[in-house]
Design a protein around this motif. Structure first.
Motif, PDB file in Angstrom:
ATOM      1  N   LEU A  41       0.821  -1.207   0.000  1.00 46.27           N
ATOM      2  CA  LEU A  41       0.000   0.000   0.000  1.00 46.27           C
ATOM      3  C   LEU A  41       0.857   1.259   0.000  1.00 46.27           C
ATOM      4  O   LEU A  41       0.597   2.195  -0.766  1.00 46.27           O
ATOM      5  N   ARG A  63      -5.685   4.129   8.859  1.00 46.85           N
ATOM      6  CA  ARG A  63      -6.126   2.743   8.720  1.00 46.85           C
ATOM      7  C   ARG A  63      -5.982   1.999  10.038  1.00 46.85           C
ATOM      8  O   ARG A  63      -6.886   1.278  10.481  1.00 46.85           O
ATOM      9  N   GLY A  97     -14.382  -2.216   0.643  1.00 41.22           N
ATOM     10  CA  GLY A  97     -13.193  -1.389   0.832  1.00 41.22           C
ATOM     11  C   GLY A  97     -12.079  -1.740  -0.128  1.00 41.22           C
ATOM     12  O   GLY A  97     -11.427  -0.847  -0.703  1.00 41.22           O
ATOM     13  N   TRP A 100     -13.043  -0.577  -3.589  1.00 41.45           N
ATOM     14  CA  TRP A 100     -12.924   0.889  -3.651  1.00 41.45           C
ATOM     15  C   TRP A 100     -11.458   1.298  -3.746  1.00 41.45           C
ATOM     16  O   TRP A 100     -11.092   2.152  -4.559  1.00 41.45           O
ATOM     17  N   LEU A 101     -10.591   0.676  -2.933  1.00 38.66           N
ATOM     18  CA  LEU A 101      -9.177   1.023  -2.952  1.00 38.66           C
ATOM     19  C   LEU A 101      -8.550   0.713  -4.303  1.00 38.66           C
ATOM     20  O   LEU A 101      -7.653   1.433  -4.764  1.00 38.66           O
ATOM     21  N   ALA A 104      -9.462   3.758  -6.273  1.00 36.60           N
ATOM     22  CA  ALA A 104      -9.233   5.085  -5.694  1.00 36.60           C
ATOM     23  C   ALA A 104      -8.017   5.754  -6.332  1.00 36.60           C
ATOM     24  O   ALA A 104      -6.956   5.142  -6.449  1.00 36.60           O
ATOM     25  N   VAL A 110      -8.917   7.513  -1.369  1.00 34.00           N
ATOM     26  CA  VAL A 110      -8.009   6.560  -0.717  1.00 34.00           C
ATOM     27  C   VAL A 110      -8.284   6.513   0.780  1.00 34.00           C
ATOM     28  O   VAL A 110      -8.378   5.431   1.382  1.00 34.00           O
ATOM     29  N   ALA A 113     -11.455   4.656   1.477  1.00 37.85           N
ATOM     30  CA  ALA A 113     -11.301   3.210   1.291  1.00 37.85           C
ATOM     31  C   ALA A 113     -10.563   2.570   2.459  1.00 37.85           C
ATOM     32  O   ALA A 113     -10.981   1.513   2.967  1.00 37.85           O
ATOM     33  N   VAL A 114      -9.475   3.194   2.921  1.00 42.35           N
ATOM     34  CA  VAL A 114      -8.705   2.568   4.003  1.00 42.35           C
ATOM     35  C   VAL A 114      -9.463   2.638   5.331  1.00 42.35           C
ATOM     36  O   VAL A 114      -9.339   1.731   6.169  1.00 42.35           O
ATOM     37  N   ARG A 180      -3.903  -2.904  -8.251  1.00 44.42           N
ATOM     38  CA  ARG A 180      -5.347  -3.083  -8.394  1.00 44.42           C
ATOM     39  C   ARG A 180      -5.714  -4.568  -8.373  1.00 44.42           C
ATOM     40  O   ARG A 180      -6.688  -4.963  -7.727  1.00 44.42           O
ATOM     41  N   CYS A 183      -5.590  -5.895  -4.850  1.00 43.22           N
ATOM     42  CA  CYS A 183      -6.784  -5.514  -4.087  1.00 43.22           C
ATOM     43  C   CYS A 183      -7.972  -6.401  -4.438  1.00 43.22           C
ATOM     44  O   CYS A 183      -8.708  -6.853  -3.550  1.00 43.22           O
TER      45      CYS A 183
END
Length: 418
Positions: A41, A63, A97, A100-101, A104, A110, A113-114, A180, A183
């Motif tokens: 990340l 986070r 989440g 979304w991340l 993002a 971001v 999402a976190v 991506r 994730c």
């Protein structure tokens, strides 16, 4: 003598009931999906999205706060509504989440999402951990197998996931999938967890709700001196463990000129837990009372810090760091199952979820304060720094000795059995 008891006495891992196997597999899957994403990340935020270093640190801190700081909320909800809806909701939020991340591209998205990813863990982790502790107590009562052995299986499964997850993420990155894809792979893992729990987790609450069970800060937990002592003891461990992210990188860079060896040392820690957690817990269960395992583990952690300035430099420059990692991990393996296993003895059964969450939240707050304090010492002479760091778990060990040897008798009929 039951079959499970016989297996325990001959040194074989106890055969867990289906519900305990589900919870243990859950911990493995949680960490596999999470660690397929988390290690990459920071690089994604800095190199991929061009965020400044301070902003990357802020995002990572948010986070952590949204997870550890809100564990107490997830625990309270577990006590009020039962584990099933809390776990399922947490899985849905974690899937959302991660998806979304993956998409993002701005600071606001971001952060959103976190925060969602962290809050998801604040829901399902206390629910799963408290259910595991409750089921381990029942299993101990029925078979004579020490609860610490069941909780050790749970810990080892989590570490196996923490070891496998980064390998999965690395493989996806090497194959050109990018962050991506990592994730989305993490989201797929949680889809599997969601499906498994929707099918296998009990549908009804364990008991009729106790009046006031939804209160977030009940006096019987937060005015419970033995439980607060346990929180402080556990906090001393987590403050010490957090030095893997503060003092250890500094020591590795001092010894080698870079932090390139950190990955190998973290892998060493995870492998130690996977390989040695169960044998060490079986040995501990035969020779050390659960409350004695707490100070014993903290003394081992303190020895790791004390050994750093004593280990030789030169060609074996990484030896001090390796000694620290090994001893800190051994101490963790001794004390974590014991600490988790003590919670059901110190609080009423209908507050177990809240207490499990509070243990993490209080310890997380201590880490926040302790990290700031120890961070100011990183420029101090080596002997001073390592002596202060060794004093933290030693103080926790002394405090652990004040815990009463008498535990609360678990209430019959309040646990889920197969």
């Amino acid at each position: 003598m039951t079959t499970s008891t016989a297996r325990t006495r001959t040194g074989v891992t106890p055969a867990l009931k289906p519900y305990l196997r589900l919870l243990t597999a859950t911990q493995f899957a949680f960490n596999t999906g999470f660690y397929a994403v988390l290690p990459y990340l920071a690089a994604h935020l800095g190199d991929g999205l061009g965020m400044a270093g301070w902003l990357v640190g802020l995002v990572l801190g948010l986070r952590t706060f949204s997870q550890q700081g809100l564990f107490v909320v997830g625990g309270a909800l577990t006590d009020r509504y039962g584990p099933r809806p809390v776990v399922l909701t947490g899985c849905v939020l974690r899937i959302a989440g991660f998806c979304w991340l993956a998409q993002a591209g701005t600071t606001a998205t971001v952060i959103g999402a976190v925060l969602l990813i962290g809050f998801a863990a604040a829901l399902f982790s206390p629910a799963v951990e408290s259910e595991t502790a409750r089921a381990a107590v029942t299993y101990e009562t029925e078979t004579g197998t020490p609860r610490a052995q069941v909780l050790a299986v749970f810990s080892a499964a989590g570490q196996a996931g923490a070891f496998l997850g980064p390998l999965l993420g690395s493989l996806l990155l090497l194959l050109g999938g990018g962050f991506r894809t990592a994730c989305l792979a993490g989201a797929v893992v949680f889809v599997g967890v969601l499906a498994g729990h929707a099918r296998l987790m009990p549908r009804r609450p364990r008991r009729v709700p106790v009046p006031g069970a939804g209160v977030v800060l009940p006096r019987e937990v937060f005015a419970n001196r033995p439980f607060l002592v346990l929180c402080l003891v556990y906090s001393s461990y987590l403050v010490s463990y957090n030095q893997l992210y503060l003092a250890l990188p500094m020591e590795v860079e001092r010894a080698t000129g870079s932090q390139g060896a950190l990955g190998g040392l973290f892998a060493l820690s995870s492998l130690l837990v996977v390989v040695a957690q169960l044998p060490l817990t079986r040995w501990s269960a035969r020779r050390i009372a659960p409350r004695a395992a707490l100070p014993a583990g903290l003394v081992v952690v303190a020895a790791g810090f004390a050994a750093v300035p004593l280990a030789p430099d030169g060609p074996a420059g990484l030896l001090p760091a390796a000694v620290l990692v090994v001893l800190l991990t051994l101490g963790q393996m001794l004390l974590v199952p014991a600490a988790r296993g003590l919670v059901p003895d110190l609080v009423d059964d209908h507050r177990l979820g809240l207490a499990t969450g509070a243990l993490s939240s209080v310890s997380g707050a201590a880490v926040l304060v302790g990290s700031a304090a120890t961070g100011t010492l990183l420029g101090a002479p080596g002997p001073v720094l390592w002596a202060v760091l060794a004093a933290v778990p030693l103080a926790g060990a002394a405090l652990a000795l004040t815990l009463s040897g008498k535990g609360r008798t678990p209430v019959a009929g309040t646990t889920v059995t197969d």
